[in-house]
Design an enzyme around this catalytic site. Structure first.
Site, PDB file in Angstrom:
ATOM      1  N   GLU A 230      16.114  -5.214 -26.566  1.00 28.83           N
ATOM      2  CA  GLU A 230      15.763  -5.234 -25.146  1.00 28.83           C
ATOM      3  C   GLU A 230      14.884  -4.015 -24.949  1.00 28.83           C
ATOM      4  O   GLU A 230      15.338  -2.891 -25.148  1.00 28.83           O
ATOM      5  CB  GLU A 230      17.060  -5.190 -24.319  1.00 28.83           C
ATOM      6  CG  GLU A 230      16.834  -5.403 -22.834  1.00 28.83           C
ATOM      7  CD  GLU A 230      16.590  -4.107 -22.105  1.00 28.83           C
ATOM      8  OE1 GLU A 230      15.449  -3.611 -22.141  1.00 28.83           O
ATOM      9  OE2 GLU A 230      17.552  -3.593 -21.507  1.00 28.83           O
ATOM     10  N   CYS A 267      16.138   0.183 -17.281  1.00 33.92           N
ATOM     11  CA  CYS A 267      15.143  -0.778 -17.772  1.00 33.92           C
ATOM     12  C   CYS A 267      14.782  -1.781 -16.681  1.00 33.92           C
ATOM     13  O   CYS A 267      13.800  -2.487 -16.789  1.00 33.92           O
ATOM     14  CB  CYS A 267      15.637  -1.486 -19.019  1.00 33.92           C
ATOM     15  SG  CYS A 267      17.372  -1.886 -18.966  1.00 33.92           S
TER      16      CYS A 267
END
Lengths: 485, 485
Positions: A230, A267
């Site tokens: 990710e 994120c």
């Protein structure tokens, strides 16, 4: 104090993990769940001592760390519940059809663990995506053993959590090799782990550069292995006019809070905000700048991240077409960089692909479009994202399906009238997205479905009931959901 | 007659496919299912003319082709049923929890299509894994558009089937660009397709060399994309003593039939048989040789495959430790190579990794072990497999879990007392396996779960019901299975 593992130690760890996998992969769902719950208990038992160490190592405040510790324990216990419930196994039973031509034998299928998983601790979630974080919890639930490479920014935290896992293994009378903890500031440690033949999958949360290095190593192997990396994104927010006009100040406040949350070190931080030029948009930009100027943010995780923030923000601000709306870089205190809001025309944004890049930290760029058509062009130009957000009234959304479709095509999670920060740990969460948000859009790293990254389907054909795993026995002793055909 | 697509034609096809995806990805499950059923109907309507063309192009006999045509239609209609039933969507609903701290918004998740899928027709399944085969059916069910590269060994068959798909699209009043058919004997066509930015996934059934070329191209892209390449395997069969002793002649007959089925041109052909030395094993080997000598096989698919068979078999037979049990290569008629059974000691097998390689055709190598320990060593030395088979009495299987575990770790489907040929199209089928059997062991290319290769989860957060896809609306208008939390 925390020296890098040698290549011999890496090899030894992977071989021991491979041996432990032979036994752990056969553990019952209940045993795995009990282990995960025991790990949560041991993490809690570390008490304030853990929080204090992590505050020192990460600059994160006490309240945030206590919240993240709770989230980490919740991940362990909720994935443990999901592990036992067994939906993730995708169990299917096709009974024999002897009269069919040709005859169909009895065939049953379920997910089985892949093998030892290499987990890389992330810097921005010292608990929830590090040593005993979501990747470790997913792998243990799947029946995989784990070798963690601690993030070098918080080695002491990582060692304490590893100690908690070790205690839980002792309590459960399970092999210590089910979970092995290594340090490695050098890339050589990561490369040796990913390239070891015993490694069967990789979990990672972090930068694009880091994730792609792992992805390349994994594909250079004689036997390529799946990597779920990710790698973050800019999480664009599309402001439609009617909604924005209804409360530009309120929306600006909501976004100022989201952009500055955790010093922007998420994120899912909203890094790009797109609107159509109007009085409401100008009011929003002005409010956002004011709100951000009024926010005091804490220190960033470590000097490297602060330096990168300043440098990446400066690169964007240097563009002739970009205007600073609020704030400025505080050169005197780089560990506490100021939040920054900037703006740019959609024309300039579309001409300069570098403006689409993530600035990890409390930074957001407002892209000003001169029409709905230009907003569509911006939506179409975006790279793959973890999240995208639409701010729109219901009527506006129904009238703008074309733009919403363009936005949806590029993201793993689409949010209506909210903020992207705050990632619920639940069954319906997709945390991952089209490249470069993650290396494989077909998996998530948050929520119980994250378990599936580390498992593979296996069919058992013509197996007598006594030889089948309990999950597939005819009487369904574990009472799990199965598709019967 | 069938000239390769130019690079311009490839680019144009991918761009048109990308445009068609915008609409087709929004089609209802019912519309997709209707299209797939219409394709099956149009294939049937091609009648004997199709069978005749394919017989000429592939050397396959009429009965086999009629069976494969039925299987292809069954794939289309059963995946259509599965598409409508909606289990593959993995729909999950987590309703809002406003009192939770922090409050949980309403989050719903389902699988959505990846984008245009590039499908490579296989040579050995001119219908079932070619133009309208399992990959195309999976992609259409997922909501993806398809660009097929016809296999150059049966271009006329492929063109006829493409014509049937075109008719079905016309009947359904859908865009012709949902399915685009290209020819490409040159690797340049495949490379341009896989590397085109509009391509979002690849499906392939064929050789290791071919699959790995696609995998590498896909990973060289700026945006890597998932490749599911099923690359075949040797499908080892482990003979345990008690079972073998009970009927060595019957088991030999069963395996002679399986090895020679379809001139051995199945990816599940049993290429290696492992037993422990005994009178029963020697009797089995001798019976197997006799049975194979008595079998007359047809021509292979094409000269290239026949040449490769002869050459690969010769390479194995040249090993000093390998003995020919039955038959010999008929140099006068290379298109109809004889079935070959050979044997080798486990010691020599373990010392020569090249003996583990697949010989595509009616070839099987019997590995003679001198102990159960040696059989375990052989099991541990095997590469990843589509299938592995255990021939054992129930008591024997219960007493030999260590060897069965070693075997299971390396395969996608484990069979008890059967043969690996014959791949059921059903929910419980796993057709895929640890590398090098396939590029990703987490997916199957047979059965309705094959749809999931071409779809990704997407979360909808805080969406008003009116904006949600029907699959996720609160009232569940499509009546699909959903996990509610």
């Amino acid at each position: 104090m925390f020296s890098d593992a040698t290549i011999e130690q890496v090899n030894d760890a992977m071989i021991q993990s491979g041996k432990a996998f032979k036994t752990y992969s056969k553990s019952s769902l209940e045993q795995r769940a009990s282990l995960m719950r025991a790990i949560a208990t041991e993490i809690e038992a570390l008490g304030d001592a853990l929080i204090e160490v992590t505050m020192r190592e990460t600059n994160l405040p006490e309240a945030r760390l206590k919240g993240e510790r709770g989230r980490t324990m919740y991940q362990l216990t909720s994935y443990a519940d999901a592990c036992e419930k067994g939906d993730w196994l995708e169990a299917r039973i096709c009974t024999a059809l002897p009269d069919k031509v040709p005859a169909r034998p009895d065939i049953r299928k379920m997910l089985v663990p892949l093998g030892p998983v290499v987990v890389f601790g992330s810097s921005n979630f010292p608990y929830a995506y590090s040593t005993a974080g979501g990747d470790t919890a997913s792998a243990l639930a799947a029946g995989c053993t784990v070798v963690v490479k601690a993030h070098p920014a918080h080695p002491e935290t990582s060692a304490m959590v590893a100690g908690a896992i070790s205690k839980a293994l002792t309590t459960m009378e399970m092999s210590q090799d089910i979970f092995i903890h290594l340090n490695g500031a050098s890339h050589a440690v990561g490369e040796a782990l990913v390239k070891h033949e015993q490694a069967k999958a990789v979990g990672f949360t972090g930068s694009f550069t880091g994730g792609m290095a792992l992805f390349k190593w994994a594909n250079q192997r004689k036997e390529p292995i799946p990597v779920f990396a990710e790698m973050g994104s800019v999480n664009p927010v599309f402001l439609l006019e009617e909604k924005l006009s209804s409360d530009p100040a309120g929306i600006a406040k909501m976004y100022a809070d989201s952009i500055s949350l955790g010093v922007g070190q998420f994120c899912t931080n909203p890094g790009i905000i797109i609107g159509i030029d109007s009085a409401a948009l100008q009011a929003f930009i002005s409010f956002l700048g004011e709100k951000m100027d009024a926010i005091t943010v804490g220190k960033m995780l470590h000097q490297g991240i602060a330096d990168a923030y300043v440098q990446k923000a400066a690169t964007i601000l240097q563009h002739a077409d970009v205007s600073i709306v609020s704030s400025s870089v505080d050169a005197a205190s780089l560990l506490a960089p100021r939040p920054i809001i900037a703006s740019v025309s959609a024309t300039a944004f579309l001409e300069n692909p570098s403006l689409k890049e993530e600035v990890f930290g409390p930074f957001s760029l407002v892209v000003v479009c001169n029409s709905a058509e230009e907003m569509k062009a911006v939506a179409a130009a975006m790279d793959g994202q973890l999240t995208s957000t639409i701010m729109a009234t219901e009527n506006e959304a129904l009238a703008n399906t074309e733009i919403i479709d363009l936005v949806a095509e590029k993201c793993g999670r689409i949010i209506m009238n909210g903020v992207p920060t705050g990632v619920e740990v639940c069954y319906a969460m997709q945390h991952g997205g089209p490249f470069p948000a993650s290396t494989d859009p077909r998996f998530t790293s948050v929520g119980p479905d994250a378990i599936k990254r580390f498992a593979r389907p296996m069919s058992f054909q013509n197996y007598p009931d006594a030889l089948l795993p309990d999950e597939l026995k005819s009487e369904n002793p574990l009472m799990i959901h199965r598709i019967i055909e």
